[in-house]
Design a protein around this motif. Structure first.
Motif, PDB file in Angstrom:
ATOM      1  N   GLU A   1       0.854  -1.185   0.000  1.00  0.00           N
ATOM      2  CA  GLU A   1       0.000   0.000   0.000  1.00  0.00           C
ATOM      3  C   GLU A   1       0.891   1.237   0.000  1.00  0.00           C
ATOM      4  O   GLU A   1       1.855   1.321   0.759  1.00  0.00           O
TER       5      GLU A   1
ATOM      6  N   THR B   1      -5.351   1.963  -8.096  1.00  0.00           N
ATOM      7  CA  THR B   1      -6.259   2.094  -6.958  1.00  0.00           C
ATOM      8  C   THR B   1      -7.240   0.933  -6.980  1.00  0.00           C
ATOM      9  O   THR B   1      -7.933   0.710  -7.982  1.00  0.00           O
TER      10      THR B   1
ATOM     11  N   ASP C   1       3.906   9.059  -3.355  1.00  0.00           N
ATOM     12  CA  ASP C   1       5.076   8.252  -3.008  1.00  0.00           C
ATOM     13  C   ASP C   1       5.877   7.934  -4.264  1.00  0.00           C
ATOM     14  O   ASP C   1       5.302   7.698  -5.337  1.00  0.00           O
TER      15      ASP C   1
ATOM     16  N   GLN D   1       0.931   5.768  -0.705  1.00  0.00           N
ATOM     17  CA  GLN D   1       0.136   6.991  -0.661  1.00  0.00           C
ATOM     18  C   GLN D   1       0.363   7.751  -1.962  1.00  0.00           C
ATOM     19  O   GLN D   1       1.421   7.632  -2.591  1.00  0.00           O
ATOM     20  N   GLU D   2      -0.623   8.531  -2.345  1.00  0.00           N
ATOM     21  CA  GLU D   2      -0.475   9.359  -3.532  1.00  0.00           C
ATOM     22  C   GLU D   2       0.769  10.230  -3.356  1.00  0.00           C
ATOM     23  O   GLU D   2       0.989  10.831  -2.311  1.00  0.00           O
TER      24      GLU D   2
END
Length: 148
Positions: free
Chosen positions: A72, A87, A77, A74-75
Protein backbone atom coordinates in the motif's frame (compact mmCIF):
# COMPACT_ATOMS: atom_id res chain seq x y z
CA UNK A 1 -10.78 -21.92 14.99
CA UNK A 2 -11.55 -19.65 12.02
CA UNK A 3 -13.67 -16.59 12.69
CA UNK A 4 -15.38 -14.95 9.75
CA UNK A 5 -16.85 -11.46 9.66
CA UNK A 6 -18.13 -8.78 7.31
CA UNK A 7 -15.86 -5.72 6.95
CA UNK A 8 -15.67 -2.65 4.72
CA UNK A 9 -12.51 -1.26 3.16
CA UNK A 10 -12.02 2.09 1.46
CA UNK A 11 -10.06 2.56 -1.76
CA UNK A 12 -6.44 1.43 -1.45
CA UNK A 13 -3.54 2.66 -3.61
CA UNK A 14 -1.19 -0.22 -4.36
CA UNK A 15 2.14 -0.59 -6.16
CA UNK A 16 3.78 -3.79 -7.27
CA UNK A 17 3.92 -6.60 -9.83
CA UNK A 18 1.43 -9.04 -11.31
CA UNK A 19 1.32 -12.43 -12.99
CA UNK A 20 -1.41 -13.68 -15.33
CA UNK A 21 -1.61 -17.27 -16.39
CA UNK A 22 -3.56 -20.51 -16.54
CA UNK A 23 -5.63 -21.31 -13.47
CA UNK A 24 -5.24 -23.49 -11.48
CA UNK A 25 -2.13 -24.96 -13.13
CA UNK A 26 0.14 -21.95 -12.47
CA UNK A 27 -0.92 -21.48 -8.86
CA UNK A 28 0.27 -21.22 -6.15
CA UNK A 29 3.81 -21.45 -7.60
CA UNK A 30 3.55 -18.27 -9.71
CA UNK A 31 1.88 -16.38 -6.85
CA UNK A 32 4.85 -17.18 -4.62
CA UNK A 33 7.28 -16.07 -7.35
CA UNK A 34 5.60 -12.68 -7.82
CA UNK A 35 5.56 -12.15 -4.04
CA UNK A 36 9.27 -13.01 -3.83
CA UNK A 37 10.00 -10.62 -6.70
CA UNK A 38 8.32 -7.78 -4.81
CA UNK A 39 9.99 -8.74 -1.54
CA UNK A 40 13.42 -8.66 -3.17
CA UNK A 41 12.82 -4.97 -4.01
CA UNK A 42 11.17 -3.77 -0.80
CA UNK A 43 14.23 -1.69 0.12
CA UNK A 44 13.51 0.52 -2.93
CA UNK A 45 10.28 1.83 -1.38
CA UNK A 46 10.33 4.97 0.75
CA UNK A 47 10.45 4.36 4.54
CA UNK A 48 6.83 5.57 4.83
CA UNK A 49 5.61 2.43 2.99
CA UNK A 50 4.73 -0.49 5.27
CA UNK A 51 6.53 -3.40 3.60
CA UNK A 52 5.38 -5.71 6.40
CA UNK A 53 1.92 -6.00 4.81
CA UNK A 54 1.82 -7.60 1.37
CA UNK A 55 -1.45 -7.12 -0.54
CA UNK A 56 -2.26 -9.73 -3.17
CA UNK A 57 -5.44 -8.81 -5.05
CA UNK A 58 -6.47 -11.43 -7.58
CA UNK A 59 -9.11 -12.18 -10.14
CA UNK A 60 -10.05 -15.43 -11.84
CA UNK A 61 -11.94 -15.51 -15.14
CA UNK A 62 -12.71 -18.94 -16.52
CA UNK A 63 -9.29 -20.62 -16.68
CA UNK A 64 -7.08 -17.49 -16.40
CA UNK A 65 -6.03 -15.74 -13.18
CA UNK A 66 -4.25 -12.46 -12.49
CA UNK A 67 -2.44 -12.26 -9.17
CA UNK A 68 -0.70 -9.18 -7.74
CA UNK A 69 1.95 -8.68 -5.09
CA UNK A 70 1.83 -5.08 -3.82
CA UNK A 71 2.46 -2.71 -0.97
CA UNK A 72 0.00 0.00 0.00
CA UNK A 73 1.35 3.42 -0.98
CA UNK A 74 0.14 6.99 -0.66
CA UNK A 75 -0.48 9.36 -3.53
CA UNK A 76 2.83 11.06 -4.32
CA UNK A 77 5.08 8.25 -3.01
CA UNK A 78 8.05 7.48 -5.24
CA UNK A 79 7.44 4.08 -6.77
CA UNK A 80 10.34 1.85 -7.83
CA UNK A 81 11.01 1.61 -11.55
CA UNK A 82 9.08 -1.07 -13.41
CA UNK A 83 6.23 -1.34 -10.90
CA UNK A 84 2.60 -0.56 -11.55
CA UNK A 85 0.49 1.70 -9.32
CA UNK A 86 -3.30 1.40 -9.23
CA UNK A 87 -6.26 2.09 -6.96
CA UNK A 88 -8.23 -0.89 -5.72
CA UNK A 89 -11.84 0.26 -5.13
CA UNK A 90 -13.34 -0.18 -1.68
CA UNK A 91 -15.96 -2.85 -1.00
CA UNK A 92 -17.63 -4.89 1.66
CA UNK A 93 -15.72 -8.13 2.21
CA UNK A 94 -16.23 -11.45 3.88
CA UNK A 95 -13.04 -11.83 5.92
CA UNK A 96 -11.31 -14.74 7.58
CA UNK A 97 -7.94 -14.86 9.35
CA UNK A 98 -5.75 -17.90 8.82
CA UNK A 99 -2.07 -18.60 8.19
CA UNK A 100 -0.13 -19.24 5.03
CA UNK A 101 0.00 -22.93 6.07
CA UNK A 102 -3.81 -23.12 6.47
CA UNK A 103 -4.92 -20.92 3.56
CA UNK A 104 -6.96 -23.70 1.92
CA UNK A 105 -8.87 -24.22 5.18
CA UNK A 106 -9.41 -20.46 5.41
CA UNK A 107 -11.00 -20.38 1.96
CA UNK A 108 -13.30 -23.30 2.79
CA UNK A 109 -14.40 -21.57 6.00
CA UNK A 110 -15.08 -18.16 4.46
CA UNK A 111 -17.06 -19.61 1.54
CA UNK A 112 -19.12 -21.80 3.92
CA UNK A 113 -19.75 -18.74 6.13
CA UNK A 114 -20.81 -16.67 3.11
CA UNK A 115 -23.27 -19.37 2.02
CA UNK A 116 -24.69 -19.75 5.54
CA UNK A 117 -25.17 -15.96 5.82
CA UNK A 118 -26.52 -15.48 2.26
CA UNK A 119 -23.63 -13.35 1.01
CA UNK A 120 -22.89 -13.48 -2.71
CA UNK A 121 -19.37 -13.00 -4.07
CA UNK A 122 -19.04 -10.00 -6.39
CA UNK A 123 -17.63 -11.44 -9.61
CA UNK A 124 -16.47 -8.09 -11.02
CA UNK A 125 -14.36 -7.16 -7.97
CA UNK A 126 -10.92 -8.26 -6.78
CA UNK A 127 -10.50 -10.65 -3.88
CA UNK A 128 -7.46 -10.02 -1.66
CA UNK A 129 -4.96 -12.11 0.25
CA UNK A 130 -3.26 -9.87 2.81
CA UNK A 131 -0.02 -11.31 4.21
CA UNK A 132 1.54 -10.00 7.43
CA UNK A 133 5.22 -10.58 6.68
CA UNK A 134 7.08 -11.72 9.78
CA UNK A 135 9.94 -13.72 8.22
CA UNK A 136 8.70 -16.84 9.97
CA UNK A 137 7.58 -20.13 8.52
CA UNK A 138 3.93 -19.50 9.44
CA UNK A 139 2.53 -16.00 8.90
CA UNK A 140 -0.89 -14.44 9.43
CA UNK A 141 -3.06 -14.08 6.30
CA UNK A 142 -6.38 -12.30 5.89
CA UNK A 143 -8.57 -13.54 3.05
CA UNK A 144 -11.00 -10.88 1.79
CA UNK A 145 -13.80 -11.88 -0.60
CA UNK A 146 -15.88 -8.98 -2.02
CA UNK A 147 -19.58 -9.57 -1.31
CA UNK A 148 -23.03 -8.13 -1.64
Amino acid sequence: MFECELISKNDIILAGFSFSGPFPQSFPSEAVKVQQRLGSRKSEFPPSVNTGMLFSPYSVCDSIATYWACYEVQEGDLIPEGMVTFTLPGHSYAKVNCTNKKIGDGYREVFNWMKKNSYIQLKDAWSIELFYIEDTEEELVEILIPVK
